[in-house]
Motif scaffolding. Structure first.
Motif, short mmCIF file in Angstrom:
data_model
loop_
_atom_site.label_atom_id
_atom_site.label_comp_id
_atom_site.label_asym_id
_atom_site.label_seq_id
_atom_site.Cartn_x
_atom_site.Cartn_y
_atom_site.Cartn_z
N MET A 1 0.85 -1.20 0.00
CA MET A 1 0.00 0.00 0.00
C MET A 1 0.88 1.24 0.00
O MET A 1 1.67 1.44 0.91
N VAL A 2 0.77 2.06 -1.01
CA VAL A 2 1.54 3.28 -1.13
C VAL A 2 0.66 4.46 -0.73
O VAL A 2 -0.44 4.63 -1.26
N ILE A 3 1.12 5.25 0.22
CA ILE A 3 0.35 6.39 0.71
C ILE A 3 0.83 7.66 0.02
O ILE A 3 2.00 8.01 0.11
N LYS A 4 -0.06 8.33 -0.67
CA LYS A 4 0.27 9.59 -1.34
C LYS A 4 -0.09 10.74 -0.41
O LYS A 4 -1.24 10.89 0.00
N ARG A 5 0.89 11.52 -0.06
CA ARG A 5 0.66 12.64 0.84
C ARG A 5 0.00 13.79 0.10
O ARG A 5 0.31 14.09 -1.04
N ILE A 105 5.70 3.74 3.99
CA ILE A 105 6.81 4.20 3.16
C ILE A 105 8.04 3.33 3.37
O ILE A 105 8.74 2.96 2.42
N LEU A 106 8.31 2.96 4.62
CA LEU A 106 9.45 2.10 4.91
C LEU A 106 9.30 0.74 4.23
O LEU A 106 10.27 0.19 3.70
N LYS A 107 8.09 0.23 4.23
CA LYS A 107 7.85 -1.06 3.57
C LYS A 107 8.09 -0.95 2.07
O LYS A 107 8.62 -1.87 1.44
#
Length: 250
Positions: A1-5, A105-107
């Motif tokens: 899962m990529v989180i877009k800020r 993000i670390l993942k």
């Protein structure tokens, strides 16, 4: 899962979580302005006092926008500058104080590594209103576990890399901080790293946050805590003038 800020998410978080300071500050400013007008104070007084208050209210937001929205902090390119990507860790731990913007993000940065996330927030000890508000909107990484700051449920020397990203300063007591770092020392492999990112109680952060810089700890205080916890190395690098990265090994 990529989180877009979102755009300006960092400064909006600061404003939202610390809104009590801004409400009180604005009310005090209004009262002072009314007092200056009633007593027909010199215009120079008016300019100096209003400017000082506006500086104290706006400068933290400007610096926060720079650090959290424009510096690339959440791109994590600073990992490469520390040569952390080359270590290819197998097991990573990310520990937060109830507000987690970094685990996903670390993942993404270490897709082959196992990542375990812990939250040491204790409502009885960590009572900052900003943290209470932050927890209500924080994303929760899958299988995040609640822990005590002096007890991390992992085997000795089992972790390659531990991340403490703008979280450890929420442990206000020096004694509690040392116990927490001792646990980090215990679970970290001999060739591993504990990566801590923090604002410091120093001159740049004083000009950025005025009296608010007392919420942070000095470099000397961090170095003392890591030494008392048993770490053999303590290296600092700067990420912007307002943020320090401590890289420590057992």
């Amino acid at each position: 899962m990529v989180i877009k800020r979102r755009k300006f998410q960092g400064v909006l978080n600061i404003l939202s979580f610390n809104r009590h300071f801004y409400v009180i500050g604005l009310l005090v400013l209004v009262v002072i302005i009314i007092g200056l007008l009633l007593f027909e104070s010199p215009m120079s007084w008016f300019i100096i006092i209003v400017s000082a208050f506006l500086y104290g209210l706006l400068m933290p937001l400007l610096v926060s926008a720079y650090v959290y929205d424009f510096s690339g902090y959440y791109d994590f390119d600073w990992l490469k500058k520390l040569n952390l990507m080359e270590l290819k860790p197998k097991n990573i731990v990310n520990i937060n104080a109830g507000f987690d913007e970094t685990s996903f993000i670390l993942k993404e940065k270490f897709p082959e590594a196992g990542l375990q996330v812990y939250d040491f927030y204790d409502s009885n000890q960590h009572t900052e209103p900003a943290i209470v508000r932050a927890r209500k909107v924080s994303l929760v990484y899958p299988n995040t576990l609640q822990i005590k700051s002096d007890e991390i449920p992992l085997n000795d020397q089992s972790i390659d890399m531990i991340f403490l990203l703008s979280a450890a300063h929420e442990i206000r007591s020096h004694e509690e901080k040392v116990l927490f770092l001792k646990e980090c020392h215990r679970i970290c492999k001999l060739g591993g790293k504990v990566i801590t990112v923090e604002h410091l109680r120093d001159v740049p952060n004083f000009f950025a946050f005025s009296i608010g810089f007392t919420h942070f700890f000095s470099r000397k205080a961090w170095e003392k805590a890591f030494q008392e916890a048993g770490f053999s190395s303590f290296a600092e690098s700067k990420f912007t003038p307002f943020m320090s990265i401590f890289s420590c090994s057992p």
